[in-house]
Design a protein around this motif. Structure first.
Motif, short mmCIF file in Angstrom:
data_model
loop_
_atom_site.label_atom_id
_atom_site.label_comp_id
_atom_site.label_asym_id
_atom_site.label_seq_id
_atom_site.Cartn_x
_atom_site.Cartn_y
_atom_site.Cartn_z
N ILE A 114 0.74 -1.18 0.04
CA ILE A 114 0.01 0.15 -0.07
C ILE A 114 0.73 1.12 0.19
O ILE A 114 1.63 1.60 1.01
N THR A 115 0.68 2.04 -1.04
CA THR A 115 1.57 3.20 -1.31
C THR A 115 0.54 4.43 -1.12
O THR A 115 -0.29 4.53 -2.30
N PRO A 116 0.41 5.02 -0.17
CA PRO A 116 -0.71 6.10 -0.10
C PRO A 116 -0.58 7.12 -1.24
O PRO A 116 0.16 7.59 -1.77
N LYS A 117 -1.91 7.53 -1.90
CA LYS A 117 -1.89 8.40 -2.82
C LYS A 117 -2.69 9.67 -2.24
O LYS A 117 -3.67 9.52 -1.50
N LYS A 118 -2.42 10.77 -2.81
CA LYS A 118 -2.80 12.02 -2.26
C LYS A 118 -3.90 12.64 -3.55
O LYS A 118 -3.71 13.29 -4.12
N ILE A 119 -5.09 11.89 -3.45
CA ILE A 119 -6.42 11.95 -4.12
C ILE A 119 -7.46 12.24 -3.20
O ILE A 119 -7.47 11.68 -2.30
N ALA A 120 -8.25 13.09 -3.80
CA ALA A 120 -9.55 13.30 -3.22
C ALA A 120 -10.77 12.12 -3.53
O ALA A 120 -10.84 11.85 -4.61
N VAL A 121 -11.23 11.47 -2.52
CA VAL A 121 -12.26 10.37 -2.68
C VAL A 121 -13.56 10.85 -2.17
O VAL A 121 -13.88 11.36 -1.02
N SER A 122 -14.79 10.47 -3.04
CA SER A 122 -16.09 10.48 -2.68
C SER A 122 -16.35 9.00 -2.19
O SER A 122 -16.31 8.14 -3.16
N VAL A 123 -16.84 8.63 -0.94
CA VAL A 123 -17.33 7.42 -0.55
C VAL A 123 -18.81 7.36 -0.75
O VAL A 123 -19.45 8.29 -0.14
N ILE A 124 -19.31 6.56 -1.56
CA ILE A 124 -20.74 6.51 -2.06
C ILE A 124 -21.79 5.31 -1.31
O ILE A 124 -21.20 4.24 -1.64
N VAL A 125 -22.66 5.46 -0.79
CA VAL A 125 -23.28 4.58 0.00
C VAL A 125 -24.63 4.90 -0.42
O VAL A 125 -25.21 5.79 -0.07
N CYS A 126 -25.56 3.69 -0.83
CA CYS A 126 -26.91 4.03 -1.17
C CYS A 126 -27.69 2.88 -0.22
O CYS A 126 -27.31 1.87 -0.07
N ALA A 127 -28.82 3.62 0.28
CA ALA A 127 -29.46 2.79 1.42
C ALA A 127 -30.97 3.08 0.93
O ALA A 127 -31.43 4.03 0.67
N LYS A 128 -31.58 1.74 1.36
CA LYS A 128 -33.08 1.84 1.28
C LYS A 128 -33.66 0.84 2.39
O LYS A 128 -33.43 -0.42 2.50
N ASN A 129 -33.98 1.60 3.62
CA ASN A 129 -34.75 0.84 4.54
C ASN A 129 -33.60 -0.03 5.46
O ASN A 129 -33.66 -1.20 5.49
N GLU A 130 -32.44 0.67 5.66
CA GLU A 130 -31.20 0.14 6.25
C GLU A 130 -30.88 0.67 7.66
O GLU A 130 -29.71 0.90 7.83
N GLU A 131 -31.93 1.23 8.29
CA GLU A 131 -31.60 2.01 9.68
C GLU A 131 -30.75 1.19 10.47
O GLU A 131 -29.72 1.75 11.26
N GLU A 132 -30.91 0.02 10.72
CA GLU A 132 -30.03 -0.65 11.54
C GLU A 132 -28.57 -0.74 11.21
O GLU A 132 -27.68 -0.72 12.02
N ASN A 133 -28.51 -0.92 9.80
CA ASN A 133 -27.00 -1.04 9.40
C ASN A 133 -26.40 0.43 9.48
O ASN A 133 -25.37 0.54 9.80
N VAL A 134 -26.96 1.28 8.84
CA VAL A 134 -26.48 2.61 8.83
C VAL A 134 -25.94 3.13 10.19
O VAL A 134 -25.09 4.14 10.25
N ALA A 135 -26.70 2.94 11.19
CA ALA A 135 -26.60 3.37 12.44
C ALA A 135 -25.10 2.97 12.86
O ALA A 135 -24.43 3.39 13.66
N LYS A 136 -24.75 1.41 12.52
CA LYS A 136 -23.45 0.86 13.05
C LYS A 136 -22.59 1.33 12.08
O LYS A 136 -21.49 1.48 12.63
N TYR A 137 -22.65 1.27 10.70
CA TYR A 137 -21.45 1.39 9.99
C TYR A 137 -21.30 2.77 9.36
O TYR A 137 -19.90 3.11 8.96
N VAL A 138 -22.10 3.70 9.42
CA VAL A 138 -21.70 5.18 8.66
C VAL A 138 -20.42 5.74 9.51
O VAL A 138 -19.65 6.41 9.09
N PRO A 139 -20.65 5.73 10.95
CA PRO A 139 -19.64 6.16 11.75
C PRO A 139 -18.23 5.63 11.30
O PRO A 139 -17.41 6.26 11.55
N LEU A 140 -18.25 4.37 10.87
CA LEU A 140 -16.92 3.65 10.65
C LEU A 140 -16.19 4.48 9.43
O LEU A 140 -15.22 4.33 9.28
N LEU A 141 -17.07 4.59 8.67
CA LEU A 141 -16.94 5.29 7.30
C LEU A 141 -16.48 6.79 7.57
O LEU A 141 -15.43 7.37 7.12
N ALA A 142 -17.28 7.29 8.48
CA ALA A 142 -16.83 8.88 8.71
C ALA A 142 -15.50 9.06 9.52
O ALA A 142 -14.82 10.02 9.33
N GLU A 143 -14.97 7.77 10.20
CA GLU A 143 -13.83 8.02 11.13
C GLU A 143 -12.42 7.50 10.18
O GLU A 143 -11.66 7.12 11.02
#
Length: 368
Positions: A35-64
């Protein structure tokens, strides 16, 4: 008749060995990825439909995530639960979260590709990294690991999306084996210069690749396939690479009942019929040779016809397959599966055969 079956069996064994050593070996025997880190800007895209339990757990992991320049585009695809409310709360909590609200559209009712298109257009960064709402990264360096594989010419990155282990569950072993085998196939063909699919649980590409093929327009009528059909159309040997360092993995909870998993596989198989002809052929040839290997070996051994030769060929094929699967499973942190091969392989082959015939007589259900 038996001599003809024997000759056919020898040809089938040759095809299987060619796949396992000649094709899948390209990934199985590849060196560990740096792994050689690159200095590029990234958009993480998550599409959800009726996923309240999952997004409550996993969105913070992405944000951090430990990455200097990224945003998260959360797409609420007309959810009827509290998914949207949670997204709005996250938007207030994290400054790098962007929210896209999708209303049901009569022309694209319930079509995930429509929702994803709106999210991609809303993304401010040129490099896009996709995962599903029920997935989580294995480390805080997931974005770093995936984006590190981008180069000037490699603008599509295929990643590994695995499933969590469930102790003492044979179904879980079959599901994870199928996931590993699928990954070995699309990783190996990508390394061979002929990428044909990727998984939306872990996939990245530059935004220009999306617009180069007019997005999902050529398969918009197919409800599934926002990942594999897009890659099948957009990817080639020059613009595609793979990410398989452990830090790049994502995981999600597997199905826990055979019925639910069978329904999921029906959708996947139904989507594959829209692949390019050459890709349908190579996938069909591999599956057919798997099935025929089992059937023909059983017939020849039942009649004890040239049984020493037949057993030698069976052993040779399983040795090649076991070595290849073993090295591949090790790279993907699924080492325990090699001890269940070939039992899980046989179970998977006949499940796939059942899926194929079931899809002939009824249409699988797609996006929620």
């Amino acid at each position: 008749m038996l001599i003809l079956i024997l000759y056919f069996f020898i040809a089938i064994v040759a095809i299987q060995i060619a796949y396992y050593l000649g094709v899948f070996g390209k990934f199985a025997f590849a060196k560990a990825q740096k792994i050689t880190p690159k200095k590029i800007a990234v958009s993480v895209i998550v599409c959800a439909k009726n996923e309240e339990e999952n997004v409550a757990k996993y969105v913070p992991l992405l944000a951090e995530q430990n990455y200097p320049d990224f945003e998260i585009v959360l797409i609420d695809d007309a959810s009827s639960d509290n998914t949207l409310e949670l997204f709005e709360a996250f938007e207030q909590q994290y400054s790098n979260i962007r929210l896209v609200k999708v209303q049901n559209n009569e022309a694209f009712w319930g079509n995930k590709k429509y929702a994803l298109t709106l999210g991609i257009k809303a993304a401010k960064k040129e490099y896009l990294l996709f995962t599903d709402a029920d997935c989580f990264p294995t480390s805080k360096d997931w974005i770093t690991a995936m984006s590190s594989q981008f180069t000037l010419h490699k603008t599509i990155v295929l990643g590994y999306g695995g499933y969590e282990k469930i102790a003492n569950s044979f179904l879980n072993k079959i599901i994870r084996f199928e996931t590993v085998l699928t990954a070995v196939q699309y990783f190996s063909w990508a390394k061979a210069g002929h990428p044909y699919m990727g998984v939306g649980r872990n996939l990245a590409y530059k935004k220009e690749e999306f617009f180069n093929v007019n997005g999902f327009i050529n398969h918009i009528q197919v409800r599934s396939g926002d990942d594999d059909l897009f890659i099948n159309e957009a990817a080639n040997g020059k613009n595609t690479t793979i990410a398989y360092a452990p830090e790049s993995f994502t995981y999600s909870a597997p199905k826990t009942t055979y019925k639910n998993w069978f329904t999921q596989k029906r959708r996947h198989v139904a989507t594959a019929k829209h692949y390019k002809t050459i890709d349908q052929f190579q996938l069909g040839l591999f599956f057919s040779s798997q099935l025929l290997f089992i059937i023909l070996a059983a017939i020849l051994l039942a009649f004890q016809f040239q049984w020493i030769l037949v057993l030698s060929l069976v052993g040779l094929r399983y040795l090649c397959a076991w070595i290849t699967i073993g090295f591949s499973a090790g790279k993907l942190k699924e080492k325990d599966l090699k001890f269940w091969f070939p039992i899980v392989e046989i179970a998977l082959v006949f499940t796939q055969l059942n899926v194929f015939f079931t899809n002939i007589f009824s249409k699988p259900v797609n996006w929620k």
